[in-house]
Write an enzyme that holds these catalytic residues in place. Structure first.
Site, mmCIF file in Angstrom:
data_model
loop_
_atom_site.group_PDB
_atom_site.id
_atom_site.type_symbol
_atom_site.label_atom_id
_atom_site.label_comp_id
_atom_site.label_asym_id
_atom_site.label_seq_id
_atom_site.Cartn_x
_atom_site.Cartn_y
_atom_site.Cartn_z
ATOM 1 N N CYS A 234 0.850 -1.181 0.000
ATOM 2 C CA CYS A 234 0.000 0.000 0.000
ATOM 3 C C CYS A 234 0.889 1.235 0.000
ATOM 4 C CB CYS A 234 -0.914 0.009 1.226
ATOM 5 S SG CYS A 234 -1.840 1.545 1.443
ATOM 6 N N CYS B 84 -1.136 6.785 6.034
ATOM 7 C CA CYS B 84 -2.206 6.070 6.744
ATOM 8 C C CYS B 84 -1.629 4.783 7.307
ATOM 9 C CB CYS B 84 -3.371 5.764 5.792
ATOM 10 S SG CYS B 84 -4.683 4.776 6.552
ATOM 11 N N CYS C 56 -4.151 0.047 8.755
ATOM 12 C CA CYS C 56 -3.911 -1.392 8.618
ATOM 13 C C CYS C 56 -2.610 -1.726 9.355
ATOM 14 C CB CYS C 56 -3.827 -1.780 7.150
ATOM 15 S SG CYS C 56 -5.380 -1.567 6.253
ATOM 16 N N CYS D 124 -7.409 3.692 -1.808
ATOM 17 C CA CYS D 124 -7.177 2.642 -0.804
ATOM 18 C C CYS D 124 -7.479 1.262 -1.378
ATOM 19 C CB CYS D 124 -8.059 2.903 0.414
ATOM 20 S SG CYS D 124 -8.001 1.586 1.648
ATOM 21 N N GLN E 180 -22.356 -5.786 8.350
ATOM 22 C CA GLN E 180 -20.935 -6.095 8.415
ATOM 23 C C GLN E 180 -20.177 -5.474 7.247
ATOM 24 O OE1 GLN E 180 -23.290 -8.376 9.029
ATOM 25 N NE2 GLN E 180 -22.824 -9.324 10.991
ATOM 26 N N GLU F 108 -34.856 -5.707 17.427
ATOM 27 C CA GLU F 108 -33.827 -4.714 17.118
ATOM 28 C C GLU F 108 -34.337 -3.334 17.534
ATOM 29 O OE1 GLU F 108 -31.038 -2.202 15.924
ATOM 30 O OE2 GLU F 108 -30.701 -4.375 15.897
ATOM 31 N N ASN G 91 -26.206 -11.085 18.674
ATOM 32 C CA ASN G 91 -25.139 -10.423 17.917
ATOM 33 C C ASN G 91 -25.001 -8.998 18.455
ATOM 34 O OD1 ASN G 91 -23.192 -9.836 15.973
ATOM 35 N ND2 ASN G 91 -24.720 -9.268 14.446
ATOM 36 N N CYS H 114 -17.961 -9.369 17.984
ATOM 37 C CA CYS H 114 -16.860 -8.665 17.340
ATOM 38 C C CYS H 114 -15.786 -8.263 18.348
ATOM 39 C CB CYS H 114 -17.370 -7.425 16.596
ATOM 40 S SG CYS H 114 -18.183 -6.222 17.654
#
Length: 371
Positions: free
Chosen positions: A3, A11, A14, A85, A209, A259, A300, A327
């Site tokens: 990258c 940046c 990552c 990106c 997601q 929800e 979730n 997550c």
């Protein structure tokens, strides 16, 4: 993966980009295994594509109106352009410069953080597997709306792949991505995202997601576990736009989702009606559910986890199988400790977020003692 932004120091989001991807995946799998109790059967982790996997671009808009940057801010609050990106698809790479051009054409003055002046704060873009896009302009006030409305028809004629456009109003000078008011500027108000034959409808504020391909693997895993135990009833808490609930639907199986977002519930109901599925949804706070009497419960939750109140509800419930998608494995481990009646049997890591420390883990739990 290489990258240019990373190599130039522009940046470093990552953080593990220089680590071979196989090693990244193995480290995440080991991290999850260490956090959960012994005795869990671990399935092989689900890998992601190394690039082009992100279905969302959350771009800070900065710089002059005639040459705006779309990307992030540096430590001084100045824009760093990240339109190229490698985490985005080729179609996203084509659209982002066109959106930057519209900023200039419509004179959507980028918001300058150091001086607190300007109108346009972010442009948020979501891509469907079919190559359609939802675009949200986050504005400080309604001042720029007439100009955006004026130039939008010509833009949409050139870019028919953009099917939903909204303006979100976020007047505050603080690190908040969006405000409470959303103005829909197109006939369509939802983006259809098909995952394994289930066309989920994403509204402007809907959660989904970031990695569509890995999300599909997540839903397939939950469906495989559900089919193994063959429950007659399923309760999906924090159901969002219905990803788990709609994938777990089956003849003779009653499925219900809860929800807090009314918009997400409306989208889930739309998909259920389109597919002719007997799945129902209610808008409400999952933590306030007083009973969880379905045979199988899916949870979730957000990163904070379930919390003591919902864990107590699950302890009292009549459910015999629990599927927990998380997550944040530390929240998951804390919640499992608060669920002594449940035994984690099988788990799997799914790499939603390559090159970072983040990942998804899904666990199947069995009721240890009758309630």
């Amino acid at each position: 993966m290489r990258c240019g932004y990373f190599d130039a120091g522009a940046c470093r989001s990552c953080t593990h980009l220089l680590t071979p991807y196989g090693d990244q995946l193995a480290a995440k799998d080991a991290h999850a295994r260490a956090a959960l109790p012994d005795g869990v059967r671990w399935l092989a982790p689900v890998a992601s594509a190394e690039g082009g996997f992100r279905n969302k671009a959350k771009m800070v808009v900065a710089g002059p109106v005639d040459d705006p940057t779309l990307g992030i801010l540096d430590t001084d609050g100045r824009g760093v352009d990240l339109r190229g990106c490698a985490l985005y698809s080729p179609a996203m790479h084509v659209l982002l410069p066109a959106l930057a051009a519209l900023v200039s054409t419509a004179r959507l003055t980028p918001y300058d953080v150091p001086t607190r002046r300007g109108e346009l704060k972010h442009v948020l873009v979501t891509e469907s597997p079919d190559g359609e896009f939802l675009v949200r302009w986050v504005l400080r006030t309604t001042e720029a709306l007439p100009r955006l409305r004026k130039h939008l028809p010509a833009f949409l004629a050139e870019h028919p792949e953009v099917v939903v456009v909204t303006a979100n109003l976020q007047p505050d000078h603080k690190a908040v991505l969006e405000g409470d008011e959303e103005v829909v500027l197109t006939e369509r108000s939802t983006l259809r995202v098909e995952v394994d034959g289930v066309g989920l409808h994403l509204g402007p504020r809907a959660f989904f997601q970031t990695n569509t391909a890995v999300a599909g693997a997540l839903y397939r895993r939950a469906r495989a576990w559900a089919d193994e135990v063959a429950p007659s009833s399923v309760l999906d808490l924090y159901c969002g736009v219905g990803g788990f609930a709609l994938h777990l639907a089956a003849p003779g199986r009653r499925v219900h989702g809860v929800e807090v977002s009314e918009q997400a519930v409306a989208s889930a109901r739309t998909t259920a009606a389109e597919l002719g599925l007997d799945v129902t949804f209610d808008a409400g706070d999952a933590t306030g559910v007083t009973g969880a009497d379905a045979e199988l419960v899916v949870v979730n939750p957000p990163r904070r986890g379930l919390g003591s109140q919902l864990c107590a509800t699950l302890e009292r419930s009549a459910a015999t199988t629990l599927v927990y998608s998380s997550c944040r494995v530390t929240s998951l481990a804390r919640d499992l400790a608060a669920l002594p009646s449940w035994v984690p049997e099988e788990a799997q890591v799914l790499d939603m977020f390559p090159h970072t420390d983040h990942y998804e883990v899904i666990v199947r739990l069995r009721r240890q003692v009758p309630q």
